[in-house]
Design an enzyme around this catalytic site. Structure first.
Site, PDB file in Angstrom:
ATOM      1  CD  GLU A 132      -2.736  -0.974   2.587  1.00 39.89           C
ATOM      2  OE1 GLU A 132      -3.844  -0.404   2.456  1.00 39.89           O
ATOM      3  OE2 GLU A 132      -2.374  -1.498   3.520  1.00 39.89           O
ATOM      4  CE  LYS A 168      -5.521   2.524   1.280  1.00 43.11           C
ATOM      5  NZ  LYS A 168      -4.488   2.079   1.994  1.00 43.11           N
TER       6      LYS A 168
END
Length: 127
Positions: free
Chosen positions: A30, A107
């Protein structure tokens, strides 16, 4: 505060949903690839002077708020809670006239094995 005959109870600068591409996440992948995030800000500040004078010096510029938020979003972190805390601290440090902030940080499409548009945190803090 009073403007003419009206009494202003609260004044707030809003950046409701600003999109950033950043590198936050627990998984190393990520942080490597990055993702899209949304930041929303409600910042209580007295802009009585700006209402009367039409001068930017009497308020908090939302462009300046954006730049402060972007500075913190550009620093990779594992947790959204950590990023949100840094953003709050930066805004209180950079803008002494802000008395309260409500911040949301989400997110897009978090990698959690679910069909989830976004996930995140919300914090409200006072000076």
């Amino acid at each position: 505060m009073r403007i003419g005959s009206m009494k202003v109870k609260n004044s707030r600068i809003l950046l409701p949903r600003v999109r950033f591409y950043a590198h936050h996440g627990v998984d190393p992948q990520e942080q490597l690839t990055g993702a899209y995030f949304h930041v929303g800000i409600e910042a209580d500040t007295d802009f009585n002077e700006a209402m009367q004078t039409d001068r930017l010096e009497g308020t908090v510029s939302y462009a300046d708020l954006y730049e402060s938020i972007k500075t913190e979003m550009d620093i990779p972190s594992k947790l959204l809670e950590h990023v949100a805390g840094r953003i709050l601290q930066r805004l209180f440090d950079d803008f002494p006239s802000i008395s309260r902030i409500r911040l949301t940080l989400t997110k897009e499409n978090p990698p959690m094995g679910a069909d989830c548009r976004e996930a995140g945190v919300e914090i409200e803090a006072e000076r």
